[in-house]
Scaffold this motif. Sequence first.
Motif: not given
Length: 951
Positions: A546-559
Amino acid sequence: MPSSSLCQEDTCTTYGFIDDYSEGAHPQILEALLRTNSTQQVAYGNDNYCNQARQLIRGKIDCTEDEVDIHFVPSGTSANLISIASCLRPYEAVITVDTGHIACKEAGAIEATGHKLILVPAVDGKMTPQNLLKSFNQNQFYPHMAKPRMLYLTNASEIGTIYTKEELTTLSALCKKLGLLLFMDGARLGTALCSKRNNLALRDILDLTDIFWIGGTKAGALLGEAIVVKKSLAEGFVFHLKQHGALLAKGRILGIQFVELFRSDLFFTLAGHANEMAQELSTNFEELGYSLEAKTETNQVFAILPKELVRRLQDRFRFYIWDEREDGHSVVRLVTSWATDALQAKVKCIHEGNPPCQRCQRIKIQECLLTDPRVSRPKKDPSTPSLKPSRKRKATSELSPSTIISAFETYRKKFPVANFLHYPSLISDISTNPASVDPVFIASLLSMCVRFMSNSELDTEDTYADYARKHLAHRVLESPSLYLAQSLVMISFYEWGSGRPYQAWMYSGMATYMIQSLLKMSDDSMEHNPQEFHASQTQYEQLVRTYWCCFAQDCELSSGARQHFALSFSQISVPLPISDRDFTFNHRPPNRLMPANMNKQFSLANNLTIDHGLTIVTRGFDIFVRVLRFANEHRRARASSSSNASTSPLYSTWQRLKGELDEWRSLQDVTVRYPATSAQAHVALGYGELFAYINLVYYMSILFLYRDRFLSSLKPHSDVFHDMSDATSCEPDTMKQLFEAAQQISGVLSALETSETPVITPYSGFSVFVVAHINMYGTICPQRYPGGPERAEEEKTKNLLYLERLSKFWPVGRSWWRTVQEANRFYEMVKSNQTHTDSGIHSPRRLALAGRLDEYGDIRSSRPSQDLREPTVESNETSSHQPNGSSCSPGLEGDQFIPRDHNNTGGYHDFETDMFQWPFIDGSWSSGFDNGLDGLWPSSGLFDPGSSSSR
């Protein structure tokens, strides 16, 4: 019908279901009218409020001032009369169904102005293509017959049914073929658009009709309708308003109301409430064994009741008797409104001799016809959307285990970057004890998955998202839990896909902090009690994932936007996920891979297979988001300096990022790389979507690195197409890398779609959005696109079709789709100009795509000039505000590009210097985004797309 005698406030003894405008106006509208009452404004609809309302409505429709005019009128009859009168000559006729409002409810207003109505039998209250064509053919005896010129539709219809997108598309195409204008009466358009059967958007209605109007009178306003007329029909419209007495001196009264309805989603919220109350009524009638004359699709219920019962109900309720039957029954129409109370929608006629209800006691009716509603319940505020599924649907706690398990499976396949669910334990919990799974978690899951599921048990994704948001708002301050953290991750993803990045950021941040707290507690537990920790290894791995999903999601959102993780990937001390196999079988590997070990020197990091897909894609997103950040910084450096960007210190950053990307790719087993390994092989193993994500991230990173490389190599006053063949000015491999990467992205997505495993997520949509611009450029780039312009045209067409399909699943995709369509029109215009000689102003070697991609998530730019020969003229005042000397709206003067800022950018630039500042972006990209700053954007300069202050 009961008598129409007036009721005083508290002495009225009957409740009205006779229409949806018996109440006054929603309190928010009344408050706005009072608040603005003393403000002086100009008259006749030219006031600030009307102009703001027009801007808000255009935003909801996703159109521009160049496409439509919007006029406000006081009533539906005037809207119909003026719309028809403005479009038709006196000898032209209107085709309408025989139950159409203009045919039977407006005292012959249309025919009184000289326009004949041609009546056609309705089918479920609607026009059919067969009946339209038959009627049209029967009225061709000119000049002895009135000439059919317009088709009139109502949506929702007079019996509450709605037109689907497919139905309206068919009718629209037939109207174009027959030379008919298509006009939609939108008195109840809000309830039609909020119907559970609806698949039309306001933009679809604009595209498929010539003129339509949006009803306010029946949607919570005191009065007023908004006519939306295409520019081709708009000339002289205001004169018709004046001649028909609809141009109000105090037009502000209408404008203020529509501002409140469309400032947020009040218009749709109130319409949705009316529909929900109608559904309650409809369900109650059916549960009691009574039939319906028509399926309840909006806020009108047509029930077939015994006449004796109808007479008794008339003592208590006002409603319309629609039809008298000879079998002793009547069809009654009951209409709910934005203000209908939930208790009033629970009319249950039972004759069981129950004690009288409070209303019966008050008005001294001895025999009660209702169940006893005296159980204390809070009164519902109709301005608040429903936070749980309607009675006809099932709440999350009532859904069958098979439905929830199906949602788990959908989530696992469709969202591989958020792969934190441990399916064996979840399925076991759902099967044995469904109550053990948090309902907020289930609702969040369904908000993501319902769009991909066909199950009559389920409500819309918005319903589940509303439920989850409501409960998360109360529970985020509780002790952190894994279910809550995962719910926040899913709702964050939902918000991004819905076009609300601000909310997505908030939920993502809360999820990150919550999961960090849980990891800290787990680490402490592991330190003090290793044996107990070993028993909870599965839960710990869920925390890690879940932590690394948050990390990946942060990257997707920031773009590439401003917000980023505080720590870089290699500095994070949380271990990377173990393999899917070990996770599923609860195996504990002897060694775990750490972020700092993701390099060739560490053996565990080499030859990573799809079983380690979450680790692979997480590292890939880390590189991708830094590539985008670099591209933005490098672009600004080029804009502020006349020196060759390839000699700047940032060039070494380019090389380092390219090195990281190559190393990351080399760590992957060959079976993970496309096209070396086919997508179908991973579809067979159930990893098709994850395989696509890994390769999307890789090729998107390639695209932005080589885009930057291409821009760095351009010289002032250069001919870009000649330069591309010159190794000294542009690496020969650059364009090849760009075009091939675009083809690989399209290829992997097409392969999965062919295998019935389509990837339909916001990130895949964003990828295609970018790729579409490269392929569009390939259609005009001579001898450079692999496969030639024909291949580029084919790839572009696939991209457009994909984005259209994506927009049906995710609201954020609608703006991308329309932006790409606009860019495509620009390119088609460019291609048509390639017939000129190379020495001319439209030389195919001197083409450019205006627009600039400043930062993903914070895009600001303007449209290109529609006339490529027209120079851009900017005042010194305007140009002085452009940051870094960059341009947002280029034009042509001879063969030169004129930047907005002429001060310190080395004079004029060639048009090609900005050619690859693609994609073509304008304010429409972000017009659907709720940025959390209500009222500031887009109406003010602070957040106005194209405004220099928005930076």
